[in-house]
Design an enzyme around this catalytic site. Sequence first.
Site: not given
Length: 593
Positions: A408, A428, A493
């Site tokens: 990301t 992702e 994440g």
Amino acid sequence: MISRRITPLAGILVGSSLLLVQPALASPPALSPSAVSPPVSQVEKKPVAEGSGGAVSTVDLDASKAALGVLREGGNAMDAAVAAAATLGVTEPYSAGLAGGGFIVYYDARRKKVHTIDGREAAPKAMGPASLEGIPFDDAVTSGLSAGVPGSVAQWELALRRFGTLSLRQALKPAIDVATKGFKVDQTFYDQTAANAARFKDFTSTAKLYLPGGAPPPVGSTFRNPELADTYRRLGRLGGEWLYGGALGAEVVATVKKPPVTPGSTRNVRPGLMELSDLKAYRALERPPTKVTYKGMDVYGMAPPSSGGSTVGEALNILEALPEVGEHEYLEASRLAFADRGKYVGDIPGVPLKELLSDGFAKERACLIGERAMPHPAAPGDPDGMYGPCQTAPSAEAGEVAEEGPETTHLVVVDRWGNVVAYNITIESTGGNGIVVPGRGFLLNNELTDFTFGPAPGDPNLPAPGKRPRSSMAPTIVLNDDRPLLALGSPGGSTIITTVLQILVNRWDFGMSLPEALAAPRATQRNTAQTQAEQAFIDRYGAELTRQGHSLVLNPEIGAATAVEFLRHGRLQAVAEPTRRGGGSALVVNERG
């Protein structure tokens, strides 16, 4: 006990509020940027920049230059943010791209109001709660099954239509230029390519683009992506309909349903469930932001399907309910907020957001924090609106939280009028699902692996038709007296949440400057038995935290934040990472203005 008290550097402490001199929101005196700053083509990569007239911070110099160019030519913050995001799709293709999604938090200076735009990817209508059950995580990632309906293009169009001044075609021009002329391969790009080489080689289109000659492009070489340049040109000309139901969408669906596996590959690549009708049905959405007040400042974030705003906000509320704040308290507040995240937050009706962010619930949770780490795992609380004396927390079942990498990306843009964009964009995992759409130059996302695989009855994050997987992205804007004070965010994440939280704690509880707050060593507690931490954090705080019952384990690098702070007299300070993920790029329109 390790504890620190607030030492405000940019304001004066009055009661529980920081009273800061804020810049006027009107346009500053006309200045020729070239008279006070080098031309965009000559700016160099650096992690901190101060000046006026606008600011930008991203992980990449080319993306920051794209945004700076738009600002200098009279575009606003949203125009520049879309231009930077599209450019990151070229230079940071393993983290961002038009087949991904993201969240935008936007401050409108004229109306003094915060808005958010949800461009999160969605599950196809054929996906159900059991669609991922029994599949090893790595196998699910590298497959068509992991590809969610992309949201970035719809988000760009909505953002420009609502808050920008440029057309999509104009906003894509800087990215087209970079894709055509190429960019210099740095160590981060090489390392990320090499780490993905084993799966990239298993797809003909991906190997052709990212493994020329069978190997990652060497550091120092020029990498060009003419296929992506052509895709962006057509997208600018044809608009989002080309993807959402048009010919480009048909190509995406064909790739998802029949991935271009290299002949002879032994990888089990599962086909996906996406149909063209899923693309036609997709919409980017405006949602109300989350909001908490911390030390007199209003902290705005992203509501579900992101858990960023709720979890950061709840943890801040818990910390404010404590008599003092140190590293131990930061870790415990995060532990409790993550317990509640797992129980209550997802893309479902009835998320108890108001109560999760209430002071009453925070006080009930805060009373569980003592001088020693809580037993693992902390149980979720009961945000029912009826809060009483502190009670012993019940036991809970342990959940697994994987080590998170730098996947990301995040960017911040401020314009001359005081409009602010904090924008998380993603595909992702680093490298997405590993599959490039043939002839189009972009990777597909693996966003659907953010769902809970199950079986997990009652889990708010199980897959469902059209559902958006729970995210940890936490673009954040802080206001003081309805005026912007700070904007920040990070990749990583679920460590995104703890990175943003820790930077805010560093800045306002520990008295660090913004550059110090970003550079400081990090630790992340997500209701796990062990707290992951960078080596410098372990060296500095490990012994005392161990005595307090914490178990620390090494995570070499946590997050890669970007931020902009409003200083006195209309000046701006843009800040990016000095070293993490190769260091970021902070720029201002007028360096001496």
